[in-house]
Design an enzyme around this catalytic site. Structure first.
Site, PDB file in Angstrom:
ATOM      1  CG  ASP A  10      -1.996  -1.074   1.163  1.00 38.73           C
ATOM      2  OD1 ASP A  10      -2.000  -1.858   0.199  1.00 38.73           O
ATOM      3  OD2 ASP A  10      -2.820  -1.143   2.091  1.00 38.73           O
ATOM      4  CE  LYS A 108      -4.005  -4.330   1.296  1.00 41.12           C
ATOM      5  NZ  LYS A 108      -4.716  -3.292   2.038  1.00 41.12           N
ATOM      6  CB  CYS A 153      -2.083  -2.867   5.202  1.00 41.31           C
ATOM      7  SG  CYS A 153      -3.810  -2.342   5.039  1.00 41.31           S
TER       8      CYS A 153
HETATM    9  C1  VGL Z   1      -4.641   0.697   5.665  1.00 41.85           C
HETATM   10  C2  VGL Z   1      -6.226   1.550   7.057  1.00 41.85           C
HETATM   11  C3  VGL Z   1      -7.186   1.443   6.080  1.00 41.85           C
HETATM   12  C4  VGL Z   1      -3.214   0.312   5.467  1.00 41.85           C
HETATM   13  C5  VGL Z   1      -5.589   0.570   4.656  1.00 41.85           C
HETATM   14  O1  VGL Z   1      -2.748   0.229   4.310  1.00 41.85           O
HETATM   15  O2  VGL Z   1      -2.521   0.082   6.486  1.00 41.85           O
HETATM   16  N1  VGL Z   1      -4.972   1.177   6.859  1.00 41.85           N
HETATM   17  N2  VGL Z   1      -6.856   0.946   4.871  1.00 41.85           N
END
Ligand code: VGL
Ligand code: ZN
Length: 209
Positions: A10, A108, A153
């Site tokens: 991410d 995702k 994540c």
């Molecule tokens: C994430 C919160 C919501 C992350 C993704 O990548 O850690 N955290 N969506």
């Protein structure tokens, strides 16, 4: 040498300073991630990829603020600011991240009713993304992880990678955390207890050969 891969989690605009769900110093992960991606033979990425009005957004829960929690069918869920909406600028990878070495991108969080932190399973902990099968079919034994956020994540991906039987290494200087209520300290401990090990990027680069 065991067959190994790098997973960059991410590393998107919304998780970097100026983004909708900015992780402090999130952009500092880009340079080490690029060096790692250049060195590993197999590089994978995840991309948080929510439809508008995703159920993890606080804006979908009247009276709730971001960082509060809500009860979902699958348990307690932290509510977030709207972030990483499919096709938005915030959902794009950081512009300085070199994605050329990346073989596959696992998206995702695209099911409206369920959030997905882990690269392996949705937050119900039963719906798979296919990543475990991908890695097994490729013969991967050891997985290095970096990216954002260390306490969400990255952490959930690390716990699942350990549970799936991969030798799991967190590249500690190539990740940063949101740190909601001590979540970062707790995350390091949970990852260690699950059997993950930790390496500096220089060590990971050496291991990449
Ligand atoms: C994430 C919160 C919501 C992350 C993704 O990548 O850690 N955290 N969506
Ligand atoms: Zn998200």
């Amino acid at each position: 040498m065991p067959d190994q891969a790098l997973l960059i989690v991410d590393l998107q605009n919304d998780f970097c300073p100026g983004g909708a769900l900015a992780v402090p110093e999130g952009d500092q992960v880009v340079a080490p991630a690029n060096r790692l991606a250049d060195a590993f033979g197999c590089v994978l990425q995840t991309q948080d990829w929510h439809p508008p009005g995703h159920h993890s957004f606080a804006s979908e829960h009247p009276g709730k603020e971001p960082m509060e929690t809500a009860q979902m069918d699958y348990g307690e869920q932290t509510l977030w600011p709207d972030h990483c909406v499919q096709g938005s600028e915030g959902a794009r990878f950081h512009p300085d991240l070199d994605t050329r070495p990346t073989e596959a991108i696992f998206r995702k969080g695209f099911r409206p009713e369920i959030d997905s932190y882990s690269a392996f399973y949705e937050n119900d902990h039963t719906t798979p993304t296919g990543l475990a099968g991908y890695l097994r079919e490729r013969g991967t034994e050891r997985l290095f992880l970096c990216g954002l956020a260390a306490d969400f994540c990255v952490k959930w991906s690390v716990l699942d990678a350990c549970a799936e039987g991969f030798e799991t290494v967190v590249v500690e200087d190539a990740t940063r955390g949101i740190d909601a209520d001590g979540s970062l300290e707790a995350a390091w401990q949970e990852m260690a207890e699950a059997g993950a090990t930790f390496a500096r990027s220089e060590e990971a680069l050496e291991a990449a050969g």
